[in-house]
Design a protein around this motif. Structure first.
Motif, PDB file in Angstrom:
ATOM      1  N   SER A 198       2.241 -18.577   6.438  1.00 43.70           N
ATOM      2  CA  SER A 198       1.063 -17.744   6.171  1.00 43.70           C
ATOM      3  C   SER A 198       1.521 -16.466   5.473  1.00 43.70           C
ATOM      4  CB  SER A 198       0.336 -17.418   7.471  1.00 43.70           C
ATOM      5  OG  SER A 198      -0.210 -18.596   8.026  1.00 43.70           O
ATOM      6  N   THR A 199       0.828 -16.110   4.403  1.00 46.96           N
ATOM      7  CA  THR A 199       1.243 -14.981   3.567  1.00 46.96           C
ATOM      8  C   THR A 199       0.034 -14.145   3.180  1.00 46.96           C
ATOM      9  OG1 THR A 199       3.027 -16.342   2.643  1.00 46.96           O
ATOM     10  CG2 THR A 199       2.461 -14.341   1.424  1.00 46.96           C
ATOM     11  N   THR A 200       0.241 -12.834   3.147  1.00 47.99           N
ATOM     12  CA  THR A 200      -0.783 -11.911   2.659  1.00 47.99           C
ATOM     13  C   THR A 200      -0.350 -11.426   1.283  1.00 47.99           C
ATOM     14  OG1 THR A 200      -1.341 -11.197   4.891  1.00 47.99           O
ATOM     15  CG2 THR A 200      -1.998  -9.740   3.085  1.00 47.99           C
ATOM     16  N   TYR A 201      -1.217 -11.647   0.304  1.00 46.49           N
ATOM     17  CA  TYR A 201      -0.944 -11.223  -1.066  1.00 46.49           C
ATOM     18  C   TYR A 201      -1.769  -9.991  -1.395  1.00 46.49           C
ATOM     19  CZ  TYR A 201       1.203 -15.814  -1.591  1.00 46.49           C
ATOM     20  OH  TYR A 201       2.003 -16.916  -1.443  1.00 46.49           O
ATOM     21  N   THR A 202      -1.197  -9.110  -2.207  1.00 46.86           N
ATOM     22  CA  THR A 202      -1.918  -7.944  -2.723  1.00 46.86           C
ATOM     23  C   THR A 202      -2.236  -8.207  -4.188  1.00 46.86           C
ATOM     24  OG1 THR A 202      -0.754  -6.459  -1.226  1.00 46.86           O
ATOM     25  CG2 THR A 202      -1.866  -5.452  -3.128  1.00 46.86           C
ATOM     26  N   ILE A 203      -3.518  -8.117  -4.518  1.00 50.15           N
ATOM     27  CA  ILE A 203      -3.963  -8.255  -5.900  1.00 50.15           C
ATOM     28  C   ILE A 203      -4.350  -6.860  -6.369  1.00 50.15           C
ATOM     29  CG2 ILE A 203      -5.574  -9.380  -7.459  1.00 50.15           C
ATOM     30  CD1 ILE A 203      -6.292 -11.169  -4.936  1.00 50.15           C
ATOM     31  N   THR A 204      -3.769  -6.418  -7.470  1.00 54.35           N
ATOM     32  CA  THR A 204      -4.154  -5.132  -8.055  1.00 54.35           C
ATOM     33  C   THR A 204      -4.795  -5.407  -9.398  1.00 54.35           C
ATOM     34  OG1 THR A 204      -2.361  -3.994  -6.922  1.00 54.35           O
ATOM     35  CG2 THR A 204      -3.366  -2.855  -8.800  1.00 54.35           C
ATOM     36  N   GLY A 205      -6.035  -4.966  -9.548  1.00 61.26           N
ATOM     37  CA  GLY A 205      -6.773  -5.136 -10.795  1.00 61.26           C
ATOM     38  C   GLY A 205      -6.870  -3.821 -11.531  1.00 61.26           C
ATOM     39  N   THR A 206      -6.840  -3.898 -12.856  1.00 62.56           N
ATOM     40  CA  THR A 206      -6.936  -2.704 -13.695  1.00 62.56           C
ATOM     41  C   THR A 206      -7.939  -2.980 -14.809  1.00 62.56           C
ATOM     42  OG1 THR A 206      -4.595  -2.263 -13.294  1.00 62.56           O
ATOM     43  CG2 THR A 206      -5.610  -1.090 -15.124  1.00 62.56           C
ATOM     44  N   ASN A 207      -8.798  -1.975 -15.106  1.00 60.84           N
ATOM     45  CA  ASN A 207      -9.728  -2.150 -16.224  1.00 60.84           C
ATOM     46  C   ASN A 207      -9.191  -1.452 -17.470  1.00 60.84           C
ATOM     47  OD1 ASN A 207     -10.372   0.577 -16.023  1.00 60.84           O
ATOM     48  ND2 ASN A 207     -12.434   0.255 -15.263  1.00 60.84           N
ATOM     49  N   SER A 208      -9.938  -1.505 -18.553  1.00 60.37           N
ATOM     50  CA  SER A 208      -9.473  -0.979 -19.840  1.00 60.37           C
ATOM     51  C   SER A 208      -9.258   0.532 -19.844  1.00 60.37           C
ATOM     52  CB  SER A 208     -10.455  -1.358 -20.950  1.00 60.37           C
ATOM     53  OG  SER A 208     -11.724  -0.777 -20.684  1.00 60.37           O
ATOM     54  N   LEU A 209      -9.874   1.256 -18.895  1.00 59.62           N
ATOM     55  CA  LEU A 209      -9.687   2.706 -18.816  1.00 59.62           C
ATOM     56  C   LEU A 209      -8.557   3.095 -17.875  1.00 59.62           C
ATOM     57  CD1 LEU A 209     -13.392   3.933 -18.712  1.00 59.62           C
ATOM     58  CD2 LEU A 209     -11.822   3.905 -20.646  1.00 59.62           C
ATOM     59  N   GLY A 210      -7.909   2.092 -17.281  1.00 60.91           N
ATOM     60  CA  GLY A 210      -6.812   2.384 -16.360  1.00 60.91           C
ATOM     61  C   GLY A 210      -7.246   2.536 -14.913  1.00 60.91           C
ATOM     62  N   CYS A 211      -8.521   2.305 -14.614  1.00 61.06           N
ATOM     63  CA  CYS A 211      -8.991   2.371 -13.224  1.00 61.06           C
ATOM     64  C   CYS A 211      -8.428   1.158 -12.484  1.00 61.06           C
ATOM     65  CB  CYS A 211     -10.512   2.354 -13.165  1.00 61.06           C
ATOM     66  SG  CYS A 211     -11.293   3.695 -14.087  1.00 61.06           S
ATOM     67  N   THR A 212      -7.940   1.382 -11.271  1.00 64.36           N
ATOM     68  CA  THR A 212      -7.338   0.295 -10.507  1.00 64.36           C
ATOM     69  C   THR A 212      -7.985   0.153  -9.144  1.00 64.36           C
ATOM     70  OG1 THR A 212      -5.630   1.702  -9.547  1.00 64.36           O
ATOM     71  CG2 THR A 212      -5.085   0.607 -11.615  1.00 64.36           C
ATOM     72  N   ALA A 213      -7.868  -1.036  -8.617  1.00 60.35           N
ATOM     73  CA  ALA A 213      -8.306  -1.326  -7.256  1.00 60.35           C
ATOM     74  C   ALA A 213      -7.426  -2.446  -6.731  1.00 60.35           C
ATOM     75  CB  ALA A 213      -9.778  -1.737  -7.228  1.00 60.35           C
ATOM     76  N   SER A 214      -7.255  -2.491  -5.429  1.00 59.57           N
ATOM     77  CA  SER A 214      -6.436  -3.536  -4.813  1.00 59.57           C
ATOM     78  C   SER A 214      -7.223  -4.254  -3.736  1.00 59.57           C
ATOM     79  CB  SER A 214      -5.168  -2.942  -4.205  1.00 59.57           C
ATOM     80  OG  SER A 214      -4.331  -2.432  -5.216  1.00 59.57           O
ATOM     81  N   LYS A 215      -6.810  -5.475  -3.480  1.00 55.20           N
ATOM     82  CA  LYS A 215      -7.450  -6.315  -2.467  1.00 55.20           C
ATOM     83  C   LYS A 215      -6.360  -7.142  -1.812  1.00 55.20           C
ATOM     84  CE  LYS A 215     -10.747  -9.122  -0.730  1.00 55.20           C
ATOM     85  NZ  LYS A 215     -11.655  -8.765   0.286  1.00 55.20           N
ATOM     86  N   LEU A 216      -6.447  -7.299  -0.498  1.00 52.26           N
ATOM     87  CA  LEU A 216      -5.547  -8.199   0.217  1.00 52.26           C
ATOM     88  C   LEU A 216      -6.235  -9.540   0.362  1.00 52.26           C
ATOM     89  CD1 LEU A 216      -4.262  -5.887   3.107  1.00 52.26           C
ATOM     90  CD2 LEU A 216      -3.141  -6.407   0.935  1.00 52.26           C
ATOM     91  N   VAL A 217      -5.491 -10.601   0.125  1.00 50.00           N
ATOM     92  CA  VAL A 217      -6.021 -11.941   0.342  1.00 50.00           C
ATOM     93  C   VAL A 217      -4.971 -12.703   1.164  1.00 50.00           C
ATOM     94  CG1 VAL A 217      -5.164 -12.896  -1.829  1.00 50.00           C
ATOM     95  CG2 VAL A 217      -7.113 -13.951  -0.729  1.00 50.00           C
ATOM     96  N   HIS A 218      -5.442 -13.427   2.129  1.00 49.95           N
ATOM     97  CA  HIS A 218      -4.559 -14.133   3.048  1.00 49.95           C
ATOM     98  C   HIS A 218      -4.609 -15.628   2.778  1.00 49.95           C
ATOM     99  CE1 HIS A 218      -4.463 -10.390   5.323  1.00 49.95           C
ATOM    100  NE2 HIS A 218      -5.781 -10.376   5.235  1.00 49.95           N
ATOM    101  N   VAL A 219      -3.440 -16.243   2.785  1.00 45.77           N
ATOM    102  CA  VAL A 219      -3.345 -17.698   2.755  1.00 45.77           C
ATOM    103  C   VAL A 219      -2.716 -18.089   4.086  1.00 45.77           C
ATOM    104  CG1 VAL A 219      -2.356 -19.730   1.638  1.00 45.77           C
ATOM    105  CG2 VAL A 219      -3.121 -17.787   0.250  1.00 45.77           C
ATOM    106  N   PHE A 220      -3.512 -18.738   4.905  1.00 49.45           N
ATOM    107  CA  PHE A 220      -3.060 -19.133   6.236  1.00 49.45           C
ATOM    108  C   PHE A 220      -2.611 -20.590   6.214  1.00 49.45           C
ATOM    109  CE2 PHE A 220      -6.288 -15.831   6.956  1.00 49.45           C
ATOM    110  CZ  PHE A 220      -5.556 -14.929   7.708  1.00 49.45           C
TER     111      PHE A 220
END
Length: 181
Positions: free
Chosen positions: A150-172
């Motif tokens: 089981s692993t927790t992945y961090t996804i970091t998204g970025t838009n064209s202006l450089g704004c970022t956000a992250s989300k954790l997603v789990h694969v059990f």
């Protein structure tokens, strides 16, 4: 009178030289995310003792600031008004583009040991994934995950202006079930 054959003399009296105003610019950030702000605009002021104005500009306690959330999404002109060395009022301006807050979306997944699952992220323009363990790639909106635990992945998204956000997603990894016959 040497060199003057016409008998003319020119006298200058009471000459004042005034320094020309140099070209002055204000160099604000080109873009910001709507959840960001500039707490003090004074470092961007070309000369002291002026005032800032425009959508999102706020004044409190002697300090001008810029709040992107107040300004709203879009292009905003920020104006700086000051008095130049000759006592004349001058204005200069710059533009800040405010971009939206982004949200990265992905869902948790349950797989059996040895299986793989496709995980899709949305809400941004580019994506990075970590850790790389068990992933088919670490960039892009879609990855294939086949972790051995089981692993927790961090996804970091970025838009064209450089704004970022992250989300954790789990694969059990679900344990195998035993069947008794």
């Amino acid at each position: 009178t040497s060199g003057n054959t016409y008998g003319l003399y020119i006298y200058m009296d009471d000459i004042s030289l005034v320094a020309a105003n140099p070209t002055i610019v204000m160099d604000l950030p080109n873009a910001m995310c709507s959840n960001q702000s500039i707490s003090d605009l004074s470092p961007y002021a070309p000369l002291p003792n002026g005032s800032f104005s425009g959508n999102g500009v706020q004044y409190s306690g002697g300090v001008y600031s810029f709040n992107a959330a107040v300004a709203g999404i879009g292009m905003h002109t920020i104006v700086y008004t000051y008095t130049d060395n000759n006592g004349c009022s001058q204005t200069i301006s710059d533009i800040i583009e405010v971009g939206p807050i982004i949200t990265v979306s992905a869902i948790n997944n349950f797989i059996c040991s040895g299986q793989q699952v496709s995980i899709t992220a949305s809400g941004a323009d580019t994506y990075t994934w970590s850790p790389a363990t068990g992933l088919s790639t670490t960039t892009g909106p879609v990855v294939i995950a086949s972790p051995t635990a089981s692993t927790t992945y961090t996804i970091t998204g970025t838009n064209s202006l450089g704004c970022t956000a992250s989300k954790l997603v789990h694969v059990f990894i679900t344990p195998p079930t035993a069947t008794i016959s």
